[in-house]
Design an enzyme around this catalytic site. Structure first.
Site, PDB file in Angstrom:
ATOM      1  N   LYS A   1     -12.902  18.152  -3.572  1.00 29.44           N
ATOM      2  CA  LYS A   1     -12.399  18.878  -4.778  1.00 29.44           C
ATOM      3  C   LYS A   1     -12.026  20.271  -4.480  1.00 29.44           C
ATOM      4  CE  LYS A   1      -9.701  16.008  -7.579  1.00 29.44           C
ATOM      5  NZ  LYS A   1      -8.491  15.710  -7.385  1.00 29.44           N
TER       6      LYS A   1
ATOM      7  N   THR B   1     -12.377  11.995  -5.216  1.00 37.32           N
ATOM      8  CA  THR B   1     -11.931  13.067  -5.686  1.00 37.32           C
ATOM      9  C   THR B   1     -12.279  13.102  -6.429  1.00 37.32           C
ATOM     10  OG1 THR B   1     -10.324  13.497  -4.675  1.00 37.32           O
ATOM     11  CG2 THR B   1     -12.093  13.624  -3.082  1.00 37.32           C
TER      12      THR B   1
END
Ligand SMILES: O=c1[nH]c(=O)c2[nH]c(=O)[nH]c2[nH]1
Length: 318
Positions: A13, A73
């Site tokens: 991320k 994520t």
């Protein structure tokens, strides 16, 4: 069809915004003569965090569409945000160490993890009598960064395998006291030699510690605050009459390694944004007007490392 390709994978991320308030103040750093910086209250500890995970456990997600080992994520983002509440340290490096350790002890699927953070700088609002302790102004100047890589040792304990700290996007304009002369002259040379030019640079500086445990101890005596690095760089730029940006960053690098014996390397990426002279006042020579230069920028890179055989620390246990 047999697909025999080598896969190198990672996922994660980017830019997780974290606004943690009332983190522990940064205190007890060792002051340096080039800087007034003595610490910061960390009342508003704001940053962006990138998470990148590595490991062949995630390969089936790519090759077979099998997500059974995939940590979403979105969950990584939630993990960072929720864990930020439990953070008891006072530096961005300590936050990365805390998160790296928790990620690896929570998710066995992750073999390695790289965490990067960029400070979102805020400064206390200045009131007539004092600086506010509750109101902060967003600043858009230079800021602190850090990157750390973690893996597990043979006892499955998280260890740091690489680190880099930095101060990014410094923009410094020195109106006098910089030269650039005696460079190669040939049929392509149009740049005039200048004994005194208005030197405007954009500078990223990075550093590593010889012993990364300097970042692990709650006592900050060996911690190098990025504000101190910024101030030392400004001090050198102000006083040093350079023959080029190469000359300038070398001087900055040497002074940093001299001032901070705990550092192993310093690295500079300096862009040349020197403005073009348009006109100078006839009666008073120092009064001049400059404009933007041609839109391609010289880029000067330098890494200085210590040459002595100081013990480079081995992956310290967390
Ligand atoms: O400090 C400088 N270094 C260079 O290598 C260079 N090249 C250039 O055109 N201007 C400058 N300035």
């Amino acid at each position: 069809m047999h697909r025999n390709y080598r896969c190198t994978i990672s996922y994660g991320k980017l830019n997780i915004p974290v606004y943690r308030v009332y983190a522990q103040p940064l205190t007890n750093i060792t002051p340096i003569p080039e800087s007034r910086f003595k610490g910061r209250p960390n009342t508003l500890f704001a940053l962006l965090i990138d998470v990148e995970v590595f490991g062949n456990n995630f390969l089936p997600a790519y090759t077979e569409g099998d997500n059974r080992n995939v940590v979403a994520t979105d969950s990584m983002k939630n993990f960072v945000l929720r864990q930020a509440l439990n953070f008891e340290g006072s530096t961005i490096e300590a936050l990365l160490i805390f998160l790296g350790q928790r990620f690896l002890s929570t998710y066995t699927q992750m073999e390695q993890i790289r965490l990067t953070t960029r400070e979102l700088p805020f400064s206390p609002a200045q009131l007539p009598e004092k600086a506010s302790t509750i109101l902060f102004r967003r600043e858009h100047g230079d800021f602190t960064t850090a990157t750390m890589d973690f893996t597990r040792d043979t006892n499955q304990q998280p260890v740091i395998t690489a680190h880099q700290c930095g101060r990014l996007q410094m923009e410094l304009f020195k109106v006098t006291g910089s030269a650039f002369t005696h460079f190669v002259q040939d049929e392509y040379t149009t740049l005039p030699e200048r004994m005194d030019r208005p030197l405007f640079i954009r500078l990223n500086v990075y550093w590593t510690y010889t012993d990364v445990t300097s970042l692990l101890t709650p006592d900050h005596a060996a911690y190098v605050a990025s504000e101190q690095v910024r101030d030392l760089i400004q001090f050198v730029f102000d006083e040093f009459v350079s023959e080029s940006i190469q000359h300038l960053v070398y001087e900055m690098g040497c002074r940093l390694l001299e001032r901070f014996p705990q550092l192993a390397t310093v690295t500079f990426d300096a862009q040349n944004h020197t403005r073009d002279l348009v006109v100078a006042a006839q009666e008073e020579e120092q009064i001049k007007v400059y404009t933007d230069p041609f839109t391609a920028f010289g880029n000067i890179h330098l890494t200085l490392s210590r040459t002595s055989e100081e013990n480079q620390s081995e992956e310290p246990r967390l």
